[in-house]
Design a protein around this motif. Structure first.
Motif, PDB file in Angstrom:
ATOM      1  N   SER B  82       0.871  -1.283   0.028  1.00 38.75           N
ATOM      2  CA  SER B  82       0.043   0.096   0.000  1.00 38.75           C
ATOM      3  C   SER B  82       0.909   1.085  -0.110  1.00 38.75           C
ATOM      4  N   ALA B  83       2.203   1.016   0.714  1.00 33.78           N
ATOM      5  CA  ALA B  83       3.101   2.317   0.489  1.00 33.78           C
ATOM      6  C   ALA B  83       3.306   2.690  -0.975  1.00 33.78           C
ATOM      7  N   VAL B  85       1.475   2.264  -3.630  1.00 30.77           N
ATOM      8  CA  VAL B  85       0.350   2.821  -4.126  1.00 30.77           C
ATOM      9  C   VAL B  85       0.260   4.274  -3.699  1.00 30.77           C
ATOM     10  N   SER B  86       0.611   4.523  -2.496  1.00 32.46           N
ATOM     11  CA  SER B  86       0.605   5.890  -1.839  1.00 32.46           C
ATOM     12  C   SER B  86       1.820   6.756  -2.605  1.00 32.46           C
ATOM     13  N   ARG B  87       2.914   6.311  -2.944  1.00 30.44           N
ATOM     14  CA  ARG B  87       3.789   6.904  -3.419  1.00 30.44           C
ATOM     15  C   ARG B  87       3.491   7.359  -4.876  1.00 30.44           C
ATOM     16  N   LEU B  89       0.638   7.448  -6.089  1.00 33.19           N
ATOM     17  CA  LEU B  89      -0.512   8.533  -6.106  1.00 33.19           C
ATOM     18  C   LEU B  89       0.144  10.082  -5.634  1.00 33.19           C
ATOM     19  N   ALA B  90       0.991  10.093  -4.674  1.00 37.23           N
ATOM     20  CA  ALA B  90       1.500  11.307  -4.275  1.00 37.23           C
ATOM     21  C   ALA B  90       2.354  12.082  -5.576  1.00 37.23           C
ATOM     22  N   SER B  93      -0.268  13.085  -8.060  1.00 36.38           N
ATOM     23  CA  SER B  93      -1.310  13.968  -7.619  1.00 36.38           C
ATOM     24  C   SER B  93      -0.272  15.587  -7.658  1.00 36.38           C
ATOM     25  N   SER B 101       9.116   7.224  -9.638  1.00 38.49           N
ATOM     26  CA  SER B 101      10.164   6.548  -8.923  1.00 38.49           C
ATOM     27  C   SER B 101       9.829   4.913  -9.010  1.00 38.49           C
ATOM     28  N   VAL B 102       8.632   4.503  -9.238  1.00 36.17           N
ATOM     29  CA  VAL B 102       8.443   3.023  -9.347  1.00 36.17           C
ATOM     30  C   VAL B 102       8.242   2.595 -10.727  1.00 36.17           C
TER      31      VAL B 102
END
Lengths: 557, 406
Positions: B82-83, B85-87, B89-90, B93, B101-102
Motif C-alpha cells: 500500500s505504501a 500505491v501511496s507513493r 499517487l503522491a 497528484s 520512482s516506481v
C-alpha cells in the motif's frame, strides 16, 4: 569563522524548521498535491477519532519520561558507587562497544533473550522450569511497553554515562568528594550531594535528547514495542504509507501531536531534574551521613551490569544464531554449526554494507567539518546548555517523525529526487550534534596558552586552527568521526523517508526483517549492523594509537 | 543547501504544477524495439522484502535481466505494498506524470483495485501482448486475468499462484484439523498454540476472508462490491467465530505476529503448533533450509481454501517502461517460473500451463522435487475464489476497530 559558524547553525535549524513547516501546513489542511488548500481542522478531528490514539500517545509519553528517569538514576547511582574505582575503569572501557551497537541490533538481541522461546528460558529449561515447550507469556511486545523500555534504557545508559564522564572533570569530583568525606559522608551520599547538583545541569541537553529519542523513535519500537496499538511514532509512519492520500494530513497532524508529546516529556524531565537537584541539596543538610552504603553499592553494581549483560548477551545470541544449522526450544545451544547463513547472505548484504559505509563516511566527514566550524566560531564562554547549544541539538531534540516527512516533501518540491544525497542531508543533521558533543570537551580542554604563543609568532586565526589546534586534537577528531560514523550507520527513519525507500543500508535491511523472519538471517544481518560502527571505532582507535606512538606521547583520547 | 531549502519552502507553500510532454511509450508488439529501448535502463522493482528467499530469487532474476538484456534491476524492498500505491499517487497528484520512482510493482487484490480505479496503472493492455503470455494457463487458472474478481485488462502480468495452505509438525499434531471448526476446537484444547498474522497483513486478512467465505451462504454476493451499509451484518459470522477463538489464541489474542515469516518463526520456535501460508511450497522450502523440523507436513481444509494470483504491474508514470516490460516478460518465462517453483529457491507455484509447454521446458518442471512437506498440486483441494477487494479493506478495518485497540 563566526560567520561560517552562524551559517552552519542556520543550516541545521533551517533543515528542522523546513521539515516542521512541511508537516505543519498539511496538518492544518494545506496540501496542494491532493488539492487541499487549508486552513482546516479536518485532519485533527479525524486524528482524534483514530481508534486507540490516546493509548498510542500515552505510551510515547510514558516511554520518554520513564526512559530518561531510569537512565539518569542508573548513571547517577553507578557514578556515585564506583567512580574512580578499578571496576569502574573496566566499565568505562565497555561503554564504547555498548554505544556503537545500533538500537535495532540491540533490540533484536534483547528480543531473543527475553522471548518465552528465548535464550534465558532455553538455558533454564526444562531442568529448572519444567518447560519443554515455550510458555505462553507476553514478555516482548507487551502492551505496557516494558520490553521496549528495557531496551531503550540499556542503550541510553551508555550514552548518558559517556557524556557525564566527559563533563565530570568540570565538577572537580575528587576535591568535592574529599570535602564530603571530611564531613564524614559515605562514598555514595558524598558524591550525590557534593557532585550531583553540579553534574545535572551539565548533562541536561543529552538527557533531553534521551527523552526525545525514547518518546519519538521508530526502530526499537518496531521490534520490541507494543502492537495493539503501537506507540504514536510507529502509527504516524504507517499513516504516511496509506494509499488514501487524505491520510497524509492525518499523519501530519500526528507528527505535530508527537512534537507536543515530546515537548511535554521534555518539560516533565526538566521538572524531574530540578526536583532531583533540590532533593540532593536538601539531603546535604539533613545531617545523615550514610557511611554504611555497601548494600547500595552492590545494588548499583547490579544496575551497571544490567545494560552490559542485556546488550552483550543479546549480541552473543545473534552471533550464535548466525552460525547455527537449527536451534530448537529448549536446547541451550544450537544443534549444529554452519556458515551457510553467512555465505548465503553475503551477496545480498554487500551492496547495503557499501551504501552504509559510504553514507557514514560522508556524514561523519561533513559533520566533523561542521562541528569544527561551530566550535571555532563559538563565542568564548558559551555554555553547554545555552541557547546556541539548544539550537545545535534541535535535530535530536525534535522527534524525527515531526520533521523528516515534511523535509521529504520540501526536498521533492525543490526538485531533488530521493536518493543517497537527500538521505545524506538527514544524516548530517542528526550526526552533527553527536560529533559536536564528542569534540566539545577535548576542544575546551586544550591548553589555552598554545594559541596565544602561536599568535605571538605571527600566525593568523586560520593558521592557528590548522597548524596548532587541529593537529593537537587529532585523536579526539578521529574519535568524534567514529562517533559520527556510528550514529549514521544506525539511522533508520531518515534513510527510509528521505531515500524514498530506494536507499538500502544495512539498517533498513535489518529493520525489513523486524516483522520476524528466520532467526539465523536476522542474527547475521543485525550482527553486521553492529559490527560496522564497531569497525569504525576499532580503526580510529588504532589510528589514535599510531599517532601517539609517532609523537611519543601517552594516549589521551 | 540553504538556498535550496528556501526554494523548497517556497515550492511547498505554493504547490508545484509540473506538466511535461510524455515521451513515446514502448509498444510490446514491436518486441525488438522494446529490447533495444530497455538496454541500459534501470528498473526500480518495488516488491515486498520480508522474506529472504524471495529477495534472493528477485536478485537472481535481476542478474539474469542484466546479463541477457542489459536491464539493471534494483529491488526496492517494501514493507507494505500500500505504501507503493501511496507513493505513485503522491507523485502523480504532485504533477509528476513521468519519470516516477516506481517502474514495476509486485501487487494484487485491493492494491491493484485501488491503482486501477485511480488510473495509476499503465493501461495499454501490455501484459497480454508480452511474448511469454502465450504460456499462461488462462483457462485452468482464471485468476490470472481476474484479480480478486477485478478484470486485469492486461494492466498486470501474472507472476505466481497462491493458495491458503496450513502446516504443522506431524510429531506434535498427528491428525491436523480439517475444518475451521476443528481448528477452533484444536485451539480450545491446546490454549496458546495457534494464532494468525495481524490484519491488515495480507495473510491475516486472508484468514479472515477464509472464515467469511466458508461461513457465507450467499457466495455470489462476495463477488460484488460490498455495500457499506450491509458490512456489519455480513461480518457477523466472522466475528462470532473470532470472538470464540481469541481467548484460546497465542498470547490470548492480545499480541499477533506481524506476517507470514513471523508466524512461521513461532512454529519453528515451538511457541505455536499450526501455521499457514499463501504459498503451498512454503513449508517444504523452510524444511529444506532447516528453519522448520523435517516432520512438518502441509494440509488444507475440507471444502477448499482461498486462492489467487499475484502479479507485477507498471505504474502510469514509470520511467523505465521498456525495462519493466522486459523484466515482467522474463519473470513469466518458463525458465524463471520453474526456478521460482523450485522449493530450494522460492517454491512459488507457476502461472503457466505446464502441460502445454514445449518438452524441454516441461522437463524443467518435472525435475522439481517438491518435498515431503508440501502437498502435490492435485492434493491441495478446491480453490475458493477471493471476494471483491472492497470486502478485504472493510474486513481489515472492522477487525482493527474490534480487536486492535483495547
Amino acid at each position: 569563522m563566526r560567520l561560517a559558524a552562524i551559517l552552519v547553525l542556520a543550516g541545521l535549524v533551517g533543515t528542522v524548521a523546513v521539515g516542521l513547516a512541511g508537516t505543519l501546513l498539511p496538518a492544518f489542511g494545506h496540501l496542494p498535491a491532493i488539492g487541499a488548500h487549508g486552513p482546516s481542522l479536518d485532519a485533527w478531528s479525524r486524528l482524534f477519532a483514530m481508534p486507540g490514539l490516546a493509548r498510542s500517545a500515552a505510551t510515547a509519553l510514558a516511554l520518554g519520561i520513564a526512559a530518561a528517569a531510569l537512565s539518569l538514576a542508573i548513571v547517577l547511582l553507578v557514578l556515585a558507587a564506583f567512580h574512580g574505582t578499578r571496576p569502574f575503569r573496566l566499565f568505562v572501557r565497555l561503554i564504547g562497544p555498548l554505544l556503537s551497537i545500533p538500537h535495532a541490533a540491540a533490540a533484536f538481541g534483547l528480543a531473543f533473550l527475553l522471548a518465552p522461546s528465548g535464550w534465558f528460558l532455553r538455558l533454564l529449561s526444562p531442568w529448572a522450569t519444567g518447560f519443554d515447550r515455550p510458555p505462553d507469556f507476553t514478555l516482548v511486545n507487551d502492551p505496557l511497553g516494558l520490553a521496549l523500555l528495557a531496551g531503550l534504557v540499556a542503550k541510553e545508559v551508555p550514552f548518558l554515562m559517556l557524556v557525564a564522564l566527559a563533563v565530570l572533570p568540570q565538577t572537580a569530583p575528587a576535591q568535592a568528594m574529599e570535602v564530603a568525606a571530611g564531613f564524614g559522608y559515605g562514598r555514595m551520599k558524598g558524591f550525590l550531594v557534593a557532585v550531583g547538583p553540579r553534574l545535572l545541569p551539565r548533562i541536561r541537553l543529552p538527557l533531553l535528547a534521551v527523552a526525545a529519542y525514547a518518546s519519538g523513535s521508530v526502530d526499537m519500537a518496531l521490534i520490541l514495542g507494543p502492537t495493539g496499538p503501537p506507540p504514536l511514532p510507529v502509527r504516524v509512519l504507517r499513516w504516511f504509507a496509506e494509499p488514501d492520500l487524505t491520510m497524509r494530513t492525518i499523519a501530519a497532524a500526528g507528527t505535530v501531536l508527537q512534537a507536543l508529546v515530546t515537548g511535554i516529556v521534555a518539560l516533565a524531565v526538566l521538572a524531574l531534574e530540578a526536583a532531583v537537584r533540590r532533593r540532593l541539596a536538601a539531603a546535604a543538610i539533613s545531617g545523615r551521613r550514610r557511611v554504611e552504603d555497601r548494600a547500595a553499592r552492590i545494588a548499583a553494581g547490579a544496575l551497571a551490569c544490567l545494560p552490559i549483560a542485556a546488550i552483550g548477551l543479546g549480541a552473543a545470541a545473534l552471533a550464535l544464531w548466525s552460525v547455527a544449522t537449527a536451534w530448537r526450544f529448549p536446547a541451550a545451544w544450537p544443534e549444529g554449526w554452519s556458515l551457510a547463513t553467512w555465505t548465503g547472505l553475503a551477496p545480498a548484504l554487500a551492496g547495503p554494507i557499501l551504501t552504509s559505509a559510504g553514507l557514514g563516511l560522508a556524514a561523519a566527514a561533513i559533520a566533523l567539518l561542521a562541528a569544527i566550524v561551530l566550535l571555532a566560531g563559538a563565542p568564548p564562554g558559551s555554555r553547554a546548555s545555552g541557547p546556541v547549544a539548544v539550537l545545535l541539538f534541535l535535530p535530536i531534540l525534535v522527534p524525527e517523525t515531526s520533521w523528516l516527512f515534511g523535509l521529504d516533501v520540501a526536498l521533492s518540491a525543490a526538485g531533488l529526487t530521493p536518493g543517497p544525497s537527500t538521505v545524506l542531508i538527514g544524516h548530517v543533521a542528526q550526526v552533527v550534534p553527536y560529533v559536536h558533543l564528542s569534540l566539545a570537551g577535548p576542544w575546551a580542554g586544550l591548553d589555552r596558552r598554545l594559541e596565544p604563543v602561536a599568535a605571538s609568532l605571527g600566525a593568523g586565526p586560520l593558521r592557528r586552527l590548522l597548524a596548532v589546534r587541529l593537529p593537537l586534537l587529532a585523536g579526539p577528531l578521529l574519535t568524534a568521526a567514529a562517533v559520527g560514523f556510528a550514529v549514521s550507520i544506525a539511522l533508520y527513519l531518515p534513510t527510509l523517508v528521505l531515500g524514498g525507500g530506494r536507499v538500502a543500508t544495512i539498517t533498513t535491511e535489518t529493520l525489513a526483517l523486524a516483522g520476524g523472519a528466520d532467526r539465523r538471517i536476522t542474527g547475521a544481518t543485525a550482527l553486521v549492523q553492529a559490527l560496522l560502527p564497531f569497525a569504525g571505532f576499532a580503526l580510529t582507535g588504532l589510528a589514535v594509537r599510531a599517532l601517539a606512538l609517532r609523537r611519543r606521547q601517552p594516549v589521551s583520547a | 543547501m540553504l538556498a535550496r531549502l528556501l526554494a523548497a519552502l517556497t515550492g511547498l507553500a505554493f504547490g508545484l504544477g509540473l506538466t511535461a510532454a510524455r515521451a513515446a511509450d514502448p509498444d510490446p508488439a514491436d518486441w525488438a524495439a522494446v529490447l533495444a529501448a530497455a538496454k541500459g535502463q534501470t528498473v526500480y522493482f518495488h516488491a515486498w522484502g520480508g522474506e529472504t528467499r524471495i529477495n534472493d530469487y528477485i536478485a537472481w532474476a535481476g542478474g539474469q535481466a542484466k546479463a541477457r538484456f542489459g536491464v539493471e534491476v534494483v529491488h526496492v524492498k517494501v514493507a507494505e505494498t500500500s505504501a507503493v500505491v501511496s507513493r505513485v499517487l503522491a507523485e502523480t497528484s504532485a504533477g509528476r506524470d513521468r519519470d516516477g520512482s516506481v517502474d514495476l510493482v509486485w501487487i494484487n487484490g485491493e492494491n491493484f483495485a485501488a491503482m486501477k480505479k485511480a488510473g495509476l496503472l499503465w493501461p495499454t493492455g501490455w501484459a497480454t501482448r508480452l511474448p511469454n503470455w502465450r504460456h499462461v494457463d488462462v483457462a485452468g487458472k482464471p485468476t490470472t486475468v481476474a484479480d480478486f474478481t477485478v478484470p486485469t485488462d492486461g494492466m498486470e502480468a501474472p507472476w505466481g499462484m497462491a493458495q491458503l495452505t496450513f502446516y504443522a509438525d506431524s510429531a506434535r499434531v498427528p491428525t491436523p484439523p480439517a475444518s475451521l471448526d476443528a481448528l477452533a476446537d484444536y485451539a480450545r484444547r491446546h490454549p496458546g498454540r495457534f494464532t494468525y498474522p495481524e490484519p491488515p497483513d495480507f495473510l491475516g486478512t486472508t484468514f479472515l476472508k477464509q472464515i467469511l467465505v466458508t461461513r457465507t451462504a450467499d457466495r455470489a454476493a462476495l463477488a460484488r462490491p460490498l455495500d457499506p451499509a450491509e458490512a456489519e451484518a455480513r461480518f457477523v459470522p466472522v466475528f462470532a467465530y473470532l470472538d470464540a477463538l481469541h481467548p484460546h489464541l497465542w498470547r490470548q489474542g492480545k499480541v499477533f505476529p506481524a506476517n507470514v515469516a513471523a508466524l512461521r518463526r513461532l512454529v519453528a520456535d515451538g511457541e505455536t503448533d499450526i501455521g499457514f501460508t499463501f504459498n503451498p511450497g512454503d513449508a517444504a522450502t523452510a524444511v529444506r533450509s532447516g528453519e522448520l523440523p523435517a516432520t512438518v507436513r502441509s494440509f488444507t481444509l475440507a471444502g477448499g481454501t482461498l486462492g489467487n494470483t499475484h502479479f507485477v504491474a507498471i505504474p502510469l508514470n514509470a520511467k523505465a517502461k521498456a525495462g519493466a516490460l522486459v523484466l515482467a516478460d522474463f519473470l513469466m518465462s518458463p525458465e524463471a517460473q520453474a526456478a521460482k517453483q523450485d522449493p530450494n529457491r522460492w517454491g512459488d507455484p507457476t502461472v503457466l500451463a505446464v502441460d502445454r509447454l514445449p518438452e524441454a521446458e516441461r522437463a524443467r518442471f518435472r525435475a522439481l522435487d517438491l518435498g515431503a512437506a508440501s502437498l502435490a498440486p492435485d492434493a491441495l483441494g478446491p480453490v475458493l475464489p477471493e471476494p471483491h477487494p472492497s470486502w478485504t479493506t472493510a474486513l481489515a478495518a472492522a477487525w482493527a476497530q474490534r480487536y486492535a485497540v483495547r
